[in-house]
Design a protein around this motif. Structure first.
Motif, PDB file in Angstrom:
ATOM      1  N   ASN A   1      51.682  46.299   5.232  1.00  0.00           N
ATOM      2  CA  ASN A   1      50.562  47.038   4.404  1.00  0.00           C
ATOM      3  C   ASN A   1      49.381  46.980   4.964  1.00  0.00           C
ATOM      4  OD1 ASN A   1      52.393  47.182   2.262  1.00  0.00           O
ATOM      5  ND2 ASN A   1      52.167  45.524   1.325  1.00  0.00           N
ATOM      6  N   VAL A   2      49.119  45.942   5.637  1.00  0.00           N
ATOM      7  CA  VAL A   2      47.815  46.025   6.203  1.00  0.00           C
ATOM      8  C   VAL A   2      47.598  46.852   7.641  1.00  0.00           C
ATOM      9  CG1 VAL A   2      46.043  44.430   7.480  1.00  0.00           C
ATOM     10  CG2 VAL A   2      47.344  43.612   5.373  1.00  0.00           C
ATOM     11  N   MET A   3      48.583  46.553   8.231  1.00  0.00           N
ATOM     12  CA  MET A   3      48.896  47.254   9.850  1.00  0.00           C
ATOM     13  C   MET A   3      49.769  48.340   9.511  1.00  0.00           C
ATOM     14  SD  MET A   3      46.682  45.609  11.356  1.00  0.00           S
ATOM     15  CE  MET A   3      46.167  44.189  12.025  1.00  0.00           C
ATOM     16  N   GLU A   4      49.486  49.393   8.747  1.00  0.00           N
ATOM     17  CA  GLU A   4      50.333  50.743   8.549  1.00  0.00           C
ATOM     18  C   GLU A   4      50.661  51.309   9.836  1.00  0.00           C
ATOM     19  OE1 GLU A   4      48.504  52.745   5.493  1.00  0.00           O
ATOM     20  OE2 GLU A   4      49.099  51.352   4.057  1.00  0.00           O
ATOM     21  N   HIS A   5      49.495  51.444  10.527  1.00  0.00           N
ATOM     22  CA  HIS A   5      49.644  52.231  11.694  1.00  0.00           C
ATOM     23  C   HIS A   5      49.722  51.522  13.153  1.00  0.00           C
ATOM     24  CE1 HIS A   5      48.430  55.571   9.278  1.00  0.00           C
ATOM     25  NE2 HIS A   5      47.563  54.946   8.699  1.00  0.00           N
ATOM     26  N   SER A   6      50.660  50.422  12.999  1.00  0.00           N
ATOM     27  CA  SER A   6      50.510  49.395  14.089  1.00  0.00           C
ATOM     28  C   SER A   6      51.833  49.792  14.972  1.00  0.00           C
ATOM     29  CB  SER A   6      50.452  48.280  13.529  1.00  0.00           C
ATOM     30  OG  SER A   6      51.477  47.988  12.645  1.00  0.00           O
ATOM     31  N   MET A   7      52.539  50.792  15.004  1.00  0.00           N
ATOM     32  CA  MET A   7      53.718  51.176  15.687  1.00  0.00           C
ATOM     33  C   MET A   7      53.302  52.084  16.845  1.00  0.00           C
ATOM     34  SD  MET A   7      57.450  50.859  14.359  1.00  0.00           S
ATOM     35  CE  MET A   7      58.054  52.122  13.999  1.00  0.00           C
ATOM     36  N   LEU A   8      53.710  51.843  17.780  1.00  0.00           N
ATOM     37  CA  LEU A   8      53.515  52.832  19.007  1.00  0.00           C
ATOM     38  C   LEU A   8      54.750  52.833  20.020  1.00  0.00           C
ATOM     39  CD1 LEU A   8      51.838  51.705  21.979  1.00  0.00           C
ATOM     40  CD2 LEU A   8      50.821  50.479  20.008  1.00  0.00           C
ATOM     41  N   THR A   9      54.898  53.920  20.934  1.00  0.00           N
ATOM     42  CA  THR A   9      55.740  53.969  21.840  1.00  0.00           C
ATOM     43  C   THR A   9      55.364  53.921  23.248  1.00  0.00           C
ATOM     44  OG1 THR A   9      57.291  55.333  20.349  1.00  0.00           O
ATOM     45  CG2 THR A   9      57.830  55.197  22.607  1.00  0.00           C
ATOM     46  N   LEU A  10      55.977  53.014  24.078  1.00  0.00           N
ATOM     47  CA  LEU A  10      55.530  53.064  25.560  1.00  0.00           C
ATOM     48  C   LEU A  10      56.533  53.690  26.248  1.00  0.00           C
ATOM     49  CD1 LEU A  10      54.456  49.381  25.786  1.00  0.00           C
ATOM     50  CD2 LEU A  10      53.014  50.995  25.004  1.00  0.00           C
ATOM     51  N   GLY A  11      55.946  54.392  27.317  1.00  0.00           N
ATOM     52  CA  GLY A  11      56.821  54.808  28.348  1.00  0.00           C
ATOM     53  C   GLY A  11      56.571  54.634  29.793  1.00  0.00           C
ATOM     54  N   PRO A  12      57.255  55.276  30.601  1.00  0.00           N
ATOM     55  CA  PRO A  12      57.161  54.980  32.215  1.00  0.00           C
ATOM     56  C   PRO A  12      55.752  54.696  32.566  1.00  0.00           C
ATOM     57  CG  PRO A  12      58.956  56.223  31.815  1.00  0.00           C
ATOM     58  CD  PRO A  12      58.125  56.115  30.493  1.00  0.00           C
ATOM     59  N   GLY A  13      55.237  53.574  33.394  1.00  0.00           N
ATOM     60  CA  GLY A  13      54.186  53.489  33.935  1.00  0.00           C
ATOM     61  C   GLY A  13      53.291  52.423  32.926  1.00  0.00           C
ATOM     62  N   GLU A  14      53.368  52.369  31.675  1.00  0.00           N
ATOM     63  CA  GLU A  14      52.916  51.509  30.863  1.00  0.00           C
ATOM     64  C   GLU A  14      53.015  50.059  30.992  1.00  0.00           C
ATOM     65  OE1 GLU A  14      51.232  53.671  27.215  1.00  0.00           O
ATOM     66  OE2 GLU A  14      53.340  54.502  27.234  1.00  0.00           O
ATOM     67  N   GLY A  15      52.253  49.180  30.912  1.00  0.00           N
ATOM     68  CA  GLY A  15      52.371  47.666  30.975  1.00  0.00           C
ATOM     69  C   GLY A  15      52.238  47.172  29.508  1.00  0.00           C
ATOM     70  N   PHE A  16      52.781  46.000  29.330  1.00  0.00           N
ATOM     71  CA  PHE A  16      52.850  45.130  28.204  1.00  0.00           C
ATOM     72  C   PHE A  16      53.160  43.543  28.664  1.00  0.00           C
ATOM     73  CE2 PHE A  16      57.247  46.713  28.318  1.00  0.00           C
ATOM     74  CZ  PHE A  16      57.870  45.705  27.956  1.00  0.00           C
ATOM     75  N   SER A  17      52.698  42.718  28.010  1.00  0.00           N
ATOM     76  CA  SER A  17      51.982  42.590  27.008  1.00  0.00           C
ATOM     77  C   SER A  17      50.744  41.927  27.551  1.00  0.00           C
ATOM     78  CB  SER A  17      52.562  41.697  26.010  1.00  0.00           C
ATOM     79  OG  SER A  17      52.141  40.874  25.039  1.00  0.00           O
ATOM     80  N   ILE A  18      49.412  42.733  28.003  1.00  0.00           N
ATOM     81  CA  ILE A  18      48.390  42.390  28.422  1.00  0.00           C
ATOM     82  C   ILE A  18      47.640  41.069  27.750  1.00  0.00           C
ATOM     83  CG2 ILE A  18      46.130  42.906  29.546  1.00  0.00           C
ATOM     84  CD1 ILE A  18      47.245  45.530  29.983  1.00  0.00           C
ATOM     85  N   GLY A  19      47.469  41.207  26.724  1.00  0.00           N
ATOM     86  CA  GLY A  19      46.891  40.368  25.961  1.00  0.00           C
ATOM     87  C   GLY A  19      47.530  38.963  25.813  1.00  0.00           C
ATOM     88  N   SER A  20      48.827  38.920  25.654  1.00  0.00           N
ATOM     89  CA  SER A  20      49.548  37.723  25.489  1.00  0.00           C
ATOM     90  C   SER A  20      49.666  36.962  26.795  1.00  0.00           C
ATOM     91  CB  SER A  20      50.865  38.003  25.122  1.00  0.00           C
ATOM     92  OG  SER A  20      51.160  38.406  23.686  1.00  0.00           O
ATOM     93  N   VAL A  21      49.752  37.875  27.840  1.00  0.00           N
ATOM     94  CA  VAL A  21      50.021  37.044  29.318  1.00  0.00           C
ATOM     95  C   VAL A  21      48.562  36.460  29.519  1.00  0.00           C
ATOM     96  CG1 VAL A  21      50.414  37.774  31.722  1.00  0.00           C
ATOM     97  CG2 VAL A  21      51.924  38.704  29.939  1.00  0.00           C
ATOM     98  N   ALA A  22      47.605  37.241  29.387  1.00  0.00           N
ATOM     99  CA  ALA A  22      46.087  36.851  29.695  1.00  0.00           C
ATOM    100  C   ALA A  22      45.868  35.934  29.010  1.00  0.00           C
ATOM    101  CB  ALA A  22      45.186  38.141  29.620  1.00  0.00           C
ATOM    102  N   GLY A  23      45.838  35.801  27.754  1.00  0.00           N
ATOM    103  CA  GLY A  23      45.484  34.734  26.678  1.00  0.00           C
ATOM    104  C   GLY A  23      46.696  33.456  26.847  1.00  0.00           C
ATOM    105  N   GLN A  24      47.424  33.598  27.851  1.00  0.00           N
ATOM    106  CA  GLN A  24      48.617  32.731  27.781  1.00  0.00           C
ATOM    107  C   GLN A  24      49.203  32.162  26.282  1.00  0.00           C
ATOM    108  OE1 GLN A  24      47.481  29.647  30.877  1.00  0.00           O
ATOM    109  NE2 GLN A  24      45.881  30.881  31.668  1.00  0.00           N
TER     110      GLN A  24
END
Length: 165
Positions: A77-100
């Motif tokens: 309910n809070v994050m209704e628009h919190s879904m996205l799709t990643l495709g070729p060339g996009e990286g993840f999960s920058i925040g989690s790796v950087a923040g350990q």
């Protein structure tokens, strides 16, 4: 694997990466380091690649082929628009790796997926080598912080100073 085969694989990886930001602007030595330290991994359709339950994220991934859907783990309910799709060339999960830290999102393969994977220690070394990657990641993390603040202001205006009421 012999040196010729390894050099060919690194060359093909670099050719792919050069077609996507920020890799298209990275310093040659840093890009070479990246190409030499990536491993290719396969995730079949429907695989959960990363989730909050997988613990501290120790691998930065770059999609080589396929699609990954990202869904925030928070209250729908809070994050209704919190879904996205990643495709070729996009990286993840920058925040989690950087923040350990563990991810705050679920990353699921919605087709068969091939990802280049870079271990966290190599990710940090690369961030020191490449001002381009460092700036890209810093801007990405700043945008996440801004988006989080906007979501909080929309849904909980009384808890943040200077919010619109």
């Amino acid at each position: 694997m012999n040196n010729t085969t390894t050099a060919m694989l690194v060359s093909a990886t670099l050719e792919f990466l050069r077609t996507f930001p920020p890799f298209d602007r990275m310093e040659p030595d840093a890009l070479q380091f990246l190409g030499e330290h990536l491993k290719l991994a396969f995730y079949p359709k429907g695989s959960l690649i990363v989730s909050p339950q997988t613990g501290v994220v120790r691998v930065f991934r770059i999609l080589q082929r396929g699609k990954v859907v990202v869904r925030h783990a928070g209250d729908a309910n809070v994050m209704e628009h919190s879904m996205l799709t990643l495709g070729p060339g996009e990286g993840f999960s920058i925040g989690s790796v950087a923040g350990q830290r563990p991810s705050t999102s679920f990353y699921m393969a919605i087709s068969d997926v091939f990802c280049y994977e870079l271990q966290a220690e190599d990710f940090f070394a690369l961030m020191q080598m490449s001002s381009v990657l460092n700036i890209f990641c810093t801007q990405y993390l700043a945008s996440l912080l801004s988006q989080s603040r906007q979501q909080l202001q929309i849904h909980f205006p009384s808890i943040l100073p200077n919010s619109k009421r």
